[in-house]
Design a protein around this motif. Sequence first.
Motif, short mmCIF file in Angstrom:
data_model
loop_
_atom_site.label_atom_id
_atom_site.label_comp_id
_atom_site.label_asym_id
_atom_site.label_seq_id
_atom_site.Cartn_x
_atom_site.Cartn_y
_atom_site.Cartn_z
N LYS A 160 0.80 -1.22 0.00
CA LYS A 160 0.00 0.00 0.00
C LYS A 160 0.83 1.27 0.00
N ASN A 161 2.12 1.20 0.31
CA ASN A 161 2.97 2.39 0.28
C ASN A 161 3.68 2.58 -1.06
N LEU A 162 3.45 1.66 -1.98
CA LEU A 162 4.18 1.68 -3.24
C LEU A 162 3.83 2.92 -4.07
N PHE A 163 4.87 3.63 -4.52
CA PHE A 163 4.69 4.83 -5.35
C PHE A 163 5.08 4.56 -6.80
N ILE A 164 6.15 3.79 -7.02
CA ILE A 164 6.61 3.45 -8.36
C ILE A 164 6.70 1.94 -8.48
N LEU A 165 6.05 1.39 -9.51
CA LEU A 165 6.14 -0.04 -9.83
C LEU A 165 6.58 -0.18 -11.27
N THR A 166 7.79 -0.70 -11.47
CA THR A 166 8.38 -0.83 -12.80
C THR A 166 8.79 -2.28 -13.04
N LEU A 167 8.12 -2.91 -14.01
CA LEU A 167 8.41 -4.31 -14.36
C LEU A 167 8.73 -4.43 -15.84
N SER A 168 9.12 -3.35 -16.49
CA SER A 168 9.30 -3.31 -17.93
C SER A 168 10.55 -4.08 -18.38
N PHE A 169 10.57 -4.41 -19.69
CA PHE A 169 11.70 -5.11 -20.33
C PHE A 169 12.00 -6.43 -19.64
N ASN A 170 10.98 -7.30 -19.59
CA ASN A 170 11.14 -8.66 -19.11
C ASN A 170 10.42 -9.60 -20.07
N LYS A 171 10.06 -10.78 -19.60
CA LYS A 171 9.34 -11.75 -20.41
C LYS A 171 8.06 -12.18 -19.70
N LEU A 172 7.44 -11.23 -19.03
CA LEU A 172 6.25 -11.53 -18.24
C LEU A 172 5.06 -11.83 -19.14
N THR A 173 4.24 -12.78 -18.72
CA THR A 173 3.09 -13.22 -19.52
C THR A 173 1.82 -13.14 -18.66
N GLY A 174 0.71 -13.50 -19.30
CA GLY A 174 -0.56 -13.49 -18.59
C GLY A 174 -1.23 -12.13 -18.63
N GLU A 175 -2.30 -11.99 -17.89
CA GLU A 175 -3.06 -10.75 -17.86
C GLU A 175 -2.57 -9.82 -16.75
N ILE A 176 -2.89 -8.55 -16.90
CA ILE A 176 -2.54 -7.56 -15.89
C ILE A 176 -3.49 -7.71 -14.71
N PRO A 177 -2.99 -7.88 -13.50
CA PRO A 177 -3.89 -8.02 -12.35
C PRO A 177 -4.73 -6.75 -12.14
N SER A 178 -6.04 -6.92 -12.07
CA SER A 178 -6.91 -5.76 -11.85
C SER A 178 -6.70 -5.16 -10.48
N SER A 179 -6.17 -5.94 -9.55
CA SER A 179 -5.98 -5.48 -8.18
C SER A 179 -4.93 -4.39 -8.04
N LEU A 180 -4.11 -4.16 -9.09
CA LEU A 180 -3.09 -3.11 -9.00
C LEU A 180 -3.74 -1.73 -8.83
N SER A 181 -5.00 -1.60 -9.21
CA SER A 181 -5.70 -0.33 -9.04
C SER A 181 -5.97 -0.02 -7.57
N GLU A 182 -5.74 -1.00 -6.70
CA GLU A 182 -5.98 -0.82 -5.27
C GLU A 182 -4.80 -0.19 -4.56
N LEU A 183 -3.72 0.10 -5.28
CA LEU A 183 -2.55 0.72 -4.67
C LEU A 183 -2.82 2.22 -4.52
N PRO A 184 -3.02 2.69 -3.29
CA PRO A 184 -3.52 4.06 -3.08
C PRO A 184 -2.50 5.16 -3.33
N ASN A 185 -1.23 4.83 -3.32
CA ASN A 185 -0.19 5.85 -3.47
C ASN A 185 0.57 5.74 -4.79
N LEU A 186 0.08 4.90 -5.69
CA LEU A 186 0.80 4.63 -6.92
C LEU A 186 0.85 5.88 -7.82
N GLY A 187 2.08 6.28 -8.17
CA GLY A 187 2.26 7.44 -9.04
C GLY A 187 2.75 7.06 -10.43
#
Length: 335
Positions: A147-174
């Motif tokens: 819940k304190n997360l401000f920056i989440l960067t997972l770019s330039f990898n080989k990640l698969t699957g769908e984007i979790p809808s729950s990421l919208s629950e991060l209240p401080n995400l910039g």
Amino acid sequence: MASNLKKLSCLPFFFLIFFFFVTISSAELCNPNDKKVLLKIKKAFNNPYILTSWDPQTDCCHWYCVKCNRTTHRIISLTIFADDRLTGQIPPEVGDLPFLQTLMLHKLPNLTGPIQPTIAKLRNLVFLDLSWNGLSGEIPDSLSTLKNLFILTLSFNKLTGEIPSSLSELPNLGGLRLDRNQLTGQIPESFGYFSGEQAPDLILSHNQLSGKIPSSLSRLNSTSIDLSRNKLEGDASMFFGANKMIQILDLSRNLLEFNLSEVVFPQSLTSLDLNHNKVYGGLPPVMTELKLQYLNVSYNRLCGPIPVGGDMQSFDLYSYFHNKCLCGAPLGDCK
């Protein structure tokens, strides 16, 4: 003779002070539990050269890639980057640094495997950067507990699957960067309802996202949105509007189809890229009032004259060409 005796009498006190300072300077400041965790992480990464300073005989607050809190001396930052000799997977022990605020594992091409689920234990984490690695698998839904997360960067990898809808629950995400992966499915409808006061910058480009952009994203008021190089379809006019704060909007190389003549351009817009879509209509005269630093509407179905004025003629023909019947400088004259 008396002065020499006086100097000698001062020597024991001098040595006492010297011994005191040596003792203080050599005292271990790093928390012993944190130190044990770091040494396990080093072993899991196969003792790479970049972690040579991680000597168990020295204070871990002085180790390279590590930062301690000045008061509590607990580890608050772990930043390991730019080393192709580091191998292995993210070890579960990263979740055992409870005071960690910054975790950066960046440009480590031989760092493979999934995103470690125990990262979700790091409740004080503010900055999480796992970009430019060889990570695979799905994005853990459990990241939404940070819940304190401000920056989440997972770019330039080989990640698969769908984007979790729950990421919208991060209240401080910039800022949310998931670009340059192999993500599939639709953009979550929940991304129109980020729980924070300000919607994060949203960078989802260079994936395999498909389907229509959810209409809920009309509520999104980010300063930067990049959905380029996906397989998105339909209407994207919801990103425009008089009250929007958007500055950079990149929707290029999708299958988007909407009437550009009918959108209301926000005055904040400085960069607009719509190239390689199915956008139709024309370029409205109000665009001359924008302070555009970048514009590309090429390879669409636009028609009519390019408005004269503002910055519209400062862009070369490559910003406008390959449209249905767009005309005027810097393209050919309208007939």
